[in-house]
Design a protein around this motif. Structure first.
Motif, PDB file in Angstrom:
ATOM      1  N   PHE A   3       0.834  -1.204   0.000  1.00 41.26           N
ATOM      2  CA  PHE A   3       0.000   0.000   0.000  1.00 41.26           C
ATOM      3  C   PHE A   3       0.868   1.254   0.000  1.00 41.26           C
ATOM      4  O   PHE A   3       0.619   2.197  -0.766  1.00 41.26           O
ATOM      5  N   VAL A   4       1.885   1.287   0.844  1.00 42.21           N
ATOM      6  CA  VAL A   4       2.780   2.444   0.922  1.00 42.21           C
ATOM      7  C   VAL A   4       3.495   2.652  -0.415  1.00 42.21           C
ATOM      8  O   VAL A   4       3.621   3.787  -0.892  1.00 42.21           O
ATOM      9  N   PRO A  54      -7.216   5.479  -6.449  1.00 42.11           N
ATOM     10  CA  PRO A  54      -7.980   5.463  -5.187  1.00 42.11           C
ATOM     11  C   PRO A  54      -8.619   4.110  -4.876  1.00 42.11           C
ATOM     12  O   PRO A  54      -8.524   3.623  -3.739  1.00 42.11           O
ATOM     13  N   LEU A  55      -9.266   3.489  -5.879  1.00 44.65           N
ATOM     14  CA  LEU A  55      -9.893   2.191  -5.648  1.00 44.65           C
ATOM     15  C   LEU A  55      -8.842   1.115  -5.390  1.00 44.65           C
ATOM     16  O   LEU A  55      -9.027   0.245  -4.531  1.00 44.65           O
ATOM     17  N   ALA A  56      -7.717   1.189  -6.124  1.00 40.26           N
ATOM     18  CA  ALA A  56      -6.639   0.214  -5.916  1.00 40.26           C
ATOM     19  C   ALA A  56      -6.070   0.330  -4.503  1.00 40.26           C
ATOM     20  O   ALA A  56      -5.822  -0.677  -3.836  1.00 40.26           O
ATOM     21  N   LEU A  57      -5.864   1.555  -4.032  1.00 39.62           N
ATOM     22  CA  LEU A  57      -5.327   1.770  -2.684  1.00 39.62           C
ATOM     23  C   LEU A  57      -6.318   1.301  -1.617  1.00 39.62           C
ATOM     24  O   LEU A  57      -5.921   0.692  -0.613  1.00 39.62           O
ATOM     25  N   ALA A  58      -7.605   1.564  -1.826  1.00 43.59           N
ATOM     26  CA  ALA A  58      -8.626   1.119  -0.880  1.00 43.59           C
ATOM     27  C   ALA A  58      -8.665  -0.401  -0.805  1.00 43.59           C
ATOM     28  O   ALA A  58      -8.818  -0.988   0.275  1.00 43.59           O
ATOM     29  N   TYR A 151     -11.050 -10.136 -10.320  1.00 50.98           N
ATOM     30  CA  TYR A 151      -9.672 -10.523 -10.009  1.00 50.98           C
ATOM     31  C   TYR A 151      -8.721  -9.498 -10.620  1.00 50.98           C
ATOM     32  O   TYR A 151      -7.979  -9.777 -11.558  1.00 50.98           O
ATOM     33  N   HIS A 152      -8.795  -8.281 -10.095  1.00 47.53           N
ATOM     34  CA  HIS A 152      -7.963  -7.186 -10.574  1.00 47.53           C
ATOM     35  C   HIS A 152      -8.039  -6.066  -9.542  1.00 47.53           C
ATOM     36  O   HIS A 152      -8.893  -6.095  -8.654  1.00 47.53           O
ATOM     37  N   PHE A 153      -7.149  -5.048  -9.681  1.00 45.72           N
ATOM     38  CA  PHE A 153      -7.206  -3.938  -8.734  1.00 45.72           C
ATOM     39  C   PHE A 153      -8.012  -2.761  -9.281  1.00 45.72           C
ATOM     40  O   PHE A 153      -8.099  -1.717  -8.653  1.00 45.72           O
ATOM     41  N   TYR A 154      -8.597  -2.915 -10.467  1.00 44.78           N
ATOM     42  CA  TYR A 154      -9.545  -1.932 -11.001  1.00 44.78           C
ATOM     43  C   TYR A 154     -10.443  -2.653 -12.012  1.00 44.78           C
ATOM     44  O   TYR A 154     -10.222  -3.819 -12.340  1.00 44.78           O
ATOM     45  N   CYS A 155     -11.473  -1.943 -12.502  1.00 48.14           N
ATOM     46  CA  CYS A 155     -12.445  -2.564 -13.397  1.00 48.14           C
ATOM     47  C   CYS A 155     -11.915  -2.604 -14.829  1.00 48.14           C
ATOM     48  O   CYS A 155     -12.373  -1.832 -15.700  1.00 48.14           O
TER      49      CYS A 155
END
Length: 284
Positions: A3-4, A54-58, A151-155
């Motif tokens: 995350f950092v 933002p969504l990936a970090l959340a 199964y991804h960090f965004y859509c």
């Protein structure tokens, strides 16, 4: 720790691209077509990475449990394709600008007028919009099954289509066609421009002149290779060979790393931009 790392990359991208946009805006000596396109590329990168980060970090903080609505997912997909498509077209426009500057230096100011530059910039945005909207609508008309975990960090398009409980052959074909338009056509125009550029540079008599001409183009070539190489690997590869794990890894390059490298590459390879940056820093 991950995350950092992602947060640092996102903030670095925001600060770097904002710096380029502000420096170009404040320094009147940089009010030329080349820097106009560079500043607009920086602004596009800010919005592009902000549509994903933002969504990936959340999700990193919640261990992948952050919910996103269908509307939110569709909105993110639309802006990702819209801004990414405009980004690719703008890189082709920047190659054309360098082509005119090197091959037709005496007619440069006449050809690259401010009205024409604005038209090229608006055209990049309009083309990105026209390609993004129908694709997003087409994908989100699919029926989705109970398995609603992306199964991804965004859509991303391939990841979302894997959740559909219907035949996605038409949708995959549409994605391939639009990806081909966004990636292959601008890349072909860039390649043709640089063939003429290299021929023109080799005809320059002085070594200093050749070095200066190559240095103004090399940074753009590096950015093009990074952007088009990674996105082509994901969207122009056969769907049968698509791997979710590999898709996520490669996506990190063009969603987090490339937006950082753009300001670094352009600022390090450009003496005028570095000079303007140092002058601005001295004032503070």
């Amino acid at each position: 720790m991950i995350f950092v790392a992602f947060l640092v990359m996102y903030l670095t991208s925001l600060s770097g691209n904002t710096t380029i946009a502000v420096i170009v805006q404040l320094n009147h000596s940089l009010h030329t077509p080349m820097y106009f396109f560079l500043a607009n590329l920086a602004v596009l990168e800010i919005f592009y990475t902000s549509s994903i980060a933002p969504l990936a970090l959340a999700n990193l903080l919640s261990m992948g449990k952050t919910p996103v609505s269908i509307t939110g997912c569709g909105t993110q997909m639309f802006f990702f394709v819209f801004l990414g498509g405009a980004d690719c077209v703008l890189l082709a426009v920047m190659a054309y600008d360098r082509f005119v500057a090197i091959c037709y230096p005496l007619r440069y100011t006449l050809i690259m007028s401010w009205s024409f530059c604005v038209e090229l910039m608006v055209g990049s945005l309009v083309l990105g919009f026209l390609l993004s909207l129908p694709l997003t609508i087409l994908i989100f008309h699919l029926p989705f099954c109970h398995n609603n975990e992306i199964y991804h960090f965004y859509c991303d398009m391939p990841a979302v289509m894997r959740l559909a409980c219907a035949d996605t052959h038409v949708h995959k074909t549409a994605l391939y066609i639009i990806s081909f338009i966004v990636l292959s056509i601008p890349l072909s125009l860039i390649s043709i421009s640089y063939v003429f550029i290299v021929v023109a540079i080799l005809q320059i008599q002085s070594a200093e002149g050749r070095h200066r001409a190559f240095s103004t183009c090399s940074s753009h070539i590096v950015v093009v290779l990074l952007q088009y190489g990674c996105t082509s690997f994901i969207y122009l590869s056969p769907s049968s060979s698509y791997s979710p794990e590999m898709g996520r890894m490669v996506s990190v390059v063009y969603t987090f790393i490339t937006p950082i490298l753009n300001p670094l590459i352009y600022s390090m390879r450009n003496k005028e931009l570095k000079s303007a940056l140092w002058k601005a820093l001295r004032k503070f």
